[in-house]
Design a protein around this motif. Structure first.
Motif, PDB file in Angstrom:
ATOM      1  N   THR A  11       0.826  -1.213   0.000  1.00  8.16           N
ATOM      2  CA  THR A  11       0.000   0.000   0.000  1.00  8.16           C
ATOM      3  C   THR A  11       0.859   1.261   0.000  1.00  8.16           C
ATOM      4  OG1 THR A  11      -0.253  -0.075   2.419  1.00  8.16           O
ATOM      5  CG2 THR A  11      -1.996  -1.103   1.085  1.00  8.16           C
ATOM      6  N   GLY A  12       2.054   1.179   0.586  1.00  6.19           N
ATOM      7  CA  GLY A  12       2.975   2.317   0.536  1.00  6.19           C
ATOM      8  C   GLY A  12       3.417   2.616  -0.889  1.00  6.19           C
ATOM      9  N   TYR A  13       3.727   1.554  -1.643  1.00  4.94           N
ATOM     10  CA  TYR A  13       4.096   1.748  -3.044  1.00  4.94           C
ATOM     11  C   TYR A  13       2.918   2.257  -3.865  1.00  4.94           C
ATOM     12  CZ  TYR A  13       8.874   0.024  -3.075  1.00  4.94           C
ATOM     13  OH  TYR A  13      10.223  -0.103  -2.887  1.00  4.94           O
ATOM     14  N   LEU A  14       1.728   1.729  -3.597  1.00  6.97           N
ATOM     15  CA  LEU A  14       0.541   2.229  -4.306  1.00  6.97           C
ATOM     16  C   LEU A  14       0.350   3.723  -4.063  1.00  6.97           C
ATOM     17  CD1 LEU A  14      -1.997  -0.683  -3.665  1.00  6.97           C
ATOM     18  CD2 LEU A  14      -0.884  -0.094  -5.829  1.00  6.97           C
ATOM     19  N   LYS A  15       0.541   4.142  -2.816  1.00  5.23           N
ATOM     20  CA  LYS A  15       0.413   5.562  -2.474  1.00  5.23           C
ATOM     21  C   LYS A  15       1.498   6.379  -3.176  1.00  5.23           C
ATOM     22  CE  LYS A  15       1.623   7.287   1.581  1.00  5.23           C
ATOM     23  NZ  LYS A  15       1.664   7.594   3.017  1.00  5.23           N
ATOM     24  N   ALA A  16       2.729   5.876  -3.172  1.00  2.00           N
ATOM     25  CA  ALA A  16       3.829   6.602  -3.808  1.00  2.00           C
ATOM     26  C   ALA A  16       3.593   6.752  -5.311  1.00  2.00           C
ATOM     27  CB  ALA A  16       5.151   5.875  -3.553  1.00  2.00           C
ATOM     28  N   PHE A  17       3.131   5.692  -5.962  1.00  4.45           N
ATOM     29  CA  PHE A  17       2.844   5.774  -7.397  1.00  4.45           C
ATOM     30  C   PHE A  17       1.669   6.705  -7.667  1.00  4.45           C
ATOM     31  CE2 PHE A  17       5.068   1.550  -7.701  1.00  4.45           C
ATOM     32  CZ  PHE A  17       6.119   2.024  -8.463  1.00  4.45           C
ATOM     33  N   ARG A  18       0.675   6.643  -6.822  1.00  9.15           N
ATOM     34  CA  ARG A  18      -0.521   7.492  -6.998  1.00  9.15           C
ATOM     35  C   ARG A  18      -0.159   8.961  -6.976  1.00  9.15           C
ATOM     36  NH1 ARG A  18      -4.864  10.184  -6.940  1.00  9.15           N
ATOM     37  NH2 ARG A  18      -6.725   9.899  -5.718  1.00  9.15           N
ATOM     38  N   PHE A  19       0.718   9.351  -6.046  1.00 10.58           N
ATOM     39  CA  PHE A  19       1.090  10.758  -5.907  1.00 10.58           C
ATOM     40  C   PHE A  19       2.417  11.096  -6.570  1.00 10.58           C
ATOM     41  CE2 PHE A  19      -1.805   9.947  -2.322  1.00 10.58           C
ATOM     42  CZ  PHE A  19      -2.773  10.879  -2.628  1.00 10.58           C
ATOM     43  N   LYS A  20       2.935  10.146  -7.351  1.00 12.61           N
ATOM     44  CA  LYS A  20       4.185  10.334  -8.091  1.00 12.61           C
ATOM     45  C   LYS A  20       5.329  10.786  -7.174  1.00 12.61           C
ATOM     46  CE  LYS A  20       1.842  11.286 -12.410  1.00 12.61           C
ATOM     47  NZ  LYS A  20       0.456  11.357 -12.180  1.00 12.61           N
ATOM     48  N   LYS A  21       5.446  10.093  -6.044  1.00 10.34           N
ATOM     49  CA  LYS A  21       6.481  10.407  -5.066  1.00 10.34           C
ATOM     50  C   LYS A  21       7.312   9.167  -4.734  1.00 10.34           C
ATOM     51  CE  LYS A  21       4.237  14.289  -2.824  1.00 10.34           C
ATOM     52  NZ  LYS A  21       3.880  14.910  -1.570  1.00 10.34           N
ATOM     53  N   VAL A  22       7.611   8.371  -5.742  1.00  7.90           N
ATOM     54  CA  VAL A  22       8.452   7.195  -5.527  1.00  7.90           C
ATOM     55  C   VAL A  22       9.861   7.689  -5.244  1.00  7.90           C
ATOM     56  CG1 VAL A  22       9.341   5.076  -6.555  1.00  7.90           C
ATOM     57  CG2 VAL A  22       7.002   5.811  -7.046  1.00  7.90           C
ATOM     58  N   ASN A  23      10.433   7.231  -4.131  1.00  4.67           N
ATOM     59  CA  ASN A  23      11.717   7.737  -3.682  1.00  4.67           C
ATOM     60  C   ASN A  23      12.508   6.581  -3.087  1.00  4.67           C
ATOM     61  OD1 ASN A  23      13.818   8.919  -2.170  1.00  4.67           O
ATOM     62  ND2 ASN A  23      12.635  10.802  -1.924  1.00  4.67           N
ATOM     63  N   SER A  24      13.690   6.339  -3.625  1.00  2.00           N
ATOM     64  CA  SER A  24      14.475   5.192  -3.167  1.00  2.00           C
ATOM     65  C   SER A  24      14.937   5.345  -1.717  1.00  2.00           C
ATOM     66  CB  SER A  24      15.678   4.962  -4.077  1.00  2.00           C
ATOM     67  OG  SER A  24      16.535   6.081  -4.052  1.00  2.00           O
ATOM     68  N   SER A  25      15.230   6.551  -1.271  1.00  2.00           N
ATOM     69  CA  SER A  25      15.680   6.714   0.116  1.00  2.00           C
ATOM     70  C   SER A  25      14.535   6.482   1.099  1.00  2.00           C
ATOM     71  CB  SER A  25      16.313   8.087   0.337  1.00  2.00           C
ATOM     72  OG  SER A  25      15.378   9.110   0.109  1.00  2.00           O
ATOM     73  N   VAL A  26      13.320   6.872   0.726  1.00  2.00           N
ATOM     74  CA  VAL A  26      12.159   6.592   1.574  1.00  2.00           C
ATOM     75  C   VAL A  26      11.921   5.085   1.622  1.00  2.00           C
ATOM     76  CG1 VAL A  26       9.657   6.916   1.816  1.00  2.00           C
ATOM     77  CG2 VAL A  26      11.097   8.848   1.163  1.00  2.00           C
ATOM     78  N   SER A  27      12.048   4.421   0.472  1.00  2.00           N
ATOM     79  CA  SER A  27      11.892   2.959   0.425  1.00  2.00           C
ATOM     80  C   SER A  27      12.940   2.283   1.296  1.00  2.00           C
ATOM     81  CB  SER A  27      12.021   2.447  -1.004  1.00  2.00           C
ATOM     82  OG  SER A  27      10.969   2.906  -1.799  1.00  2.00           O
ATOM     83  N   ARG A  28      14.172   2.733   1.181  1.00  2.00           N
ATOM     84  CA  ARG A  28      15.262   2.149   1.973  1.00  2.00           C
ATOM     85  C   ARG A  28      14.980   2.286   3.466  1.00  2.00           C
ATOM     86  NH1 ARG A  28      19.341   5.649   1.069  1.00  2.00           N
ATOM     87  NH2 ARG A  28      18.624   6.734   2.927  1.00  2.00           N
ATOM     88  N   ASP A  29      14.554   3.469   3.883  1.00  2.00           N
ATOM     89  CA  ASP A  29      14.246   3.687   5.295  1.00  2.00           C
ATOM     90  C   ASP A  29      13.092   2.802   5.749  1.00  2.00           C
ATOM     91  OD1 ASP A  29      16.253   5.577   5.322  1.00  2.00           O
ATOM     92  OD2 ASP A  29      14.895   7.299   5.215  1.00  2.00           O
ATOM     93  N   ILE A  52      -2.369  -0.211  11.166  1.00  2.00           N
ATOM     94  CA  ILE A  52      -2.725   1.212  11.120  1.00  2.00           C
ATOM     95  C   ILE A  52      -2.112   1.868   9.899  1.00  2.00           C
ATOM     96  CG2 ILE A  52      -2.361   3.443  12.269  1.00  2.00           C
ATOM     97  CD1 ILE A  52      -2.701   1.894  14.948  1.00  2.00           C
ATOM     98  N   SER A  53      -0.865   1.530   9.590  1.00  2.00           N
ATOM     99  CA  SER A  53      -0.201   2.101   8.424  1.00  2.00           C
ATOM    100  C   SER A  53      -0.901   1.701   7.129  1.00  2.00           C
ATOM    101  CB  SER A  53       1.265   1.675   8.399  1.00  2.00           C
ATOM    102  OG  SER A  53       1.933   2.269   7.320  1.00  2.00           O
ATOM    103  N   VAL A  54      -1.288   0.424   7.019  1.00  2.00           N
ATOM    104  CA  VAL A  54      -2.026  -0.042   5.839  1.00  2.00           C
ATOM    105  C   VAL A  54      -3.332   0.727   5.720  1.00  2.00           C
ATOM    106  CG1 VAL A  54      -3.300  -1.997   4.863  1.00  2.00           C
ATOM    107  CG2 VAL A  54      -0.989  -2.340   5.753  1.00  2.00           C
ATOM    108  N   TYR A  55      -4.026   0.867   6.821  1.00  2.05           N
ATOM    109  CA  TYR A  55      -5.305   1.570   6.859  1.00  2.05           C
ATOM    110  C   TYR A  55      -5.144   3.025   6.403  1.00  2.05           C
ATOM    111  CZ  TYR A  55      -9.949   2.603   8.764  1.00  2.05           C
ATOM    112  OH  TYR A  55     -11.254   2.959   8.918  1.00  2.05           O
ATOM    113  N   GLU A  56      -4.113   3.690   6.924  1.00  8.09           N
ATOM    114  CA  GLU A  56      -3.841   5.080   6.521  1.00  8.09           C
ATOM    115  C   GLU A  56      -3.509   5.160   5.037  1.00  8.09           C
ATOM    116  OE1 GLU A  56      -0.625   6.140   9.104  1.00  8.09           O
ATOM    117  OE2 GLU A  56      -1.969   7.008  10.598  1.00  8.09           O
ATOM    118  N   ASN A  57      -2.665   4.265   4.552  1.00  8.22           N
ATOM    119  CA  ASN A  57      -2.292   4.265   3.141  1.00  8.22           C
ATOM    120  C   ASN A  57      -3.509   4.081   2.247  1.00  8.22           C
ATOM    121  OD1 ASN A  57       0.410   4.616   3.768  1.00  8.22           O
ATOM    122  ND2 ASN A  57       0.917   2.453   3.565  1.00  8.22           N
ATOM    123  N   LEU A  58      -4.383   3.146   2.614  1.00  7.18           N
ATOM    124  CA  LEU A  58      -5.589   2.920   1.823  1.00  7.18           C
ATOM    125  C   LEU A  58      -6.453   4.176   1.779  1.00  7.18           C
ATOM    126  CD1 LEU A  58      -6.573  -0.687   2.967  1.00  7.18           C
ATOM    127  CD2 LEU A  58      -5.704   0.008   0.722  1.00  7.18           C
TER     128      LEU A  58
END
Length: 119
Positions: free
Chosen positions: A31-49, A90-96
């Motif tokens: 769901t985090g990746y879905l959110k990142a793609f939706r808002f065009k904010k895919v970021n490798s450093s955020v993914s790494r963290d 909770i994180s999944v719920y927020e992402n959705l």
């Protein structure tokens, strides 16, 4: 609700906790990746963290299991598992909610997140 809590507290098998946590961790990543793609904010450093945090959960579960194994109790793994599942759920719920899925209580989590961000 008491039945759900009772079932959760009676899960004694470490494998079950690892599977439950893995499911919620995977759900949060997805769901985090879905959110990142939706808002065009895919970021490798955020993914790494994020991955570091997920690996941290697995390490915490392993430590909880080891402590329980050597002490002869089933408290630390269960406690860590409950916190992991709760946090990731909770994180999944927020992402959705953020990607547009109409989830109940969305406003509550937005207010809670705002109050935590202010601190």
């Amino acid at each position: 609700m008491n039945e759900v809590i009772s079932v959760i507290l009676h899960i004694q098998n470490p494998k079950t906790w690892f599977i439950l946590c893995s499911i919620f961790i995977f759900g949060d990543i997805l769901t985090g990746y879905l959110k990142a793609f939706r808002f065009k904010k895919v970021n490798s450093s955020v993914s790494r963290d994020g991955y570091i945090k997920k690996i941290g959960w697995i390490v915490a579960l392993l430590i909880g299991w080891l402590v329980d194994f050597f002490v002869g109790v089933n408290v630390f793994l269960i406690g860590t598992g409950i916190i992991c599942v709760g946090t990731e759920a909770i994180s999944v719920y927020e992402n959705l909610g953020e990607i547009g899925v109409n989830v109940p209580f969305k406003q509550y989590f937005a207010k809670l997140k705002d109050s935590v961000d202010k601190e």
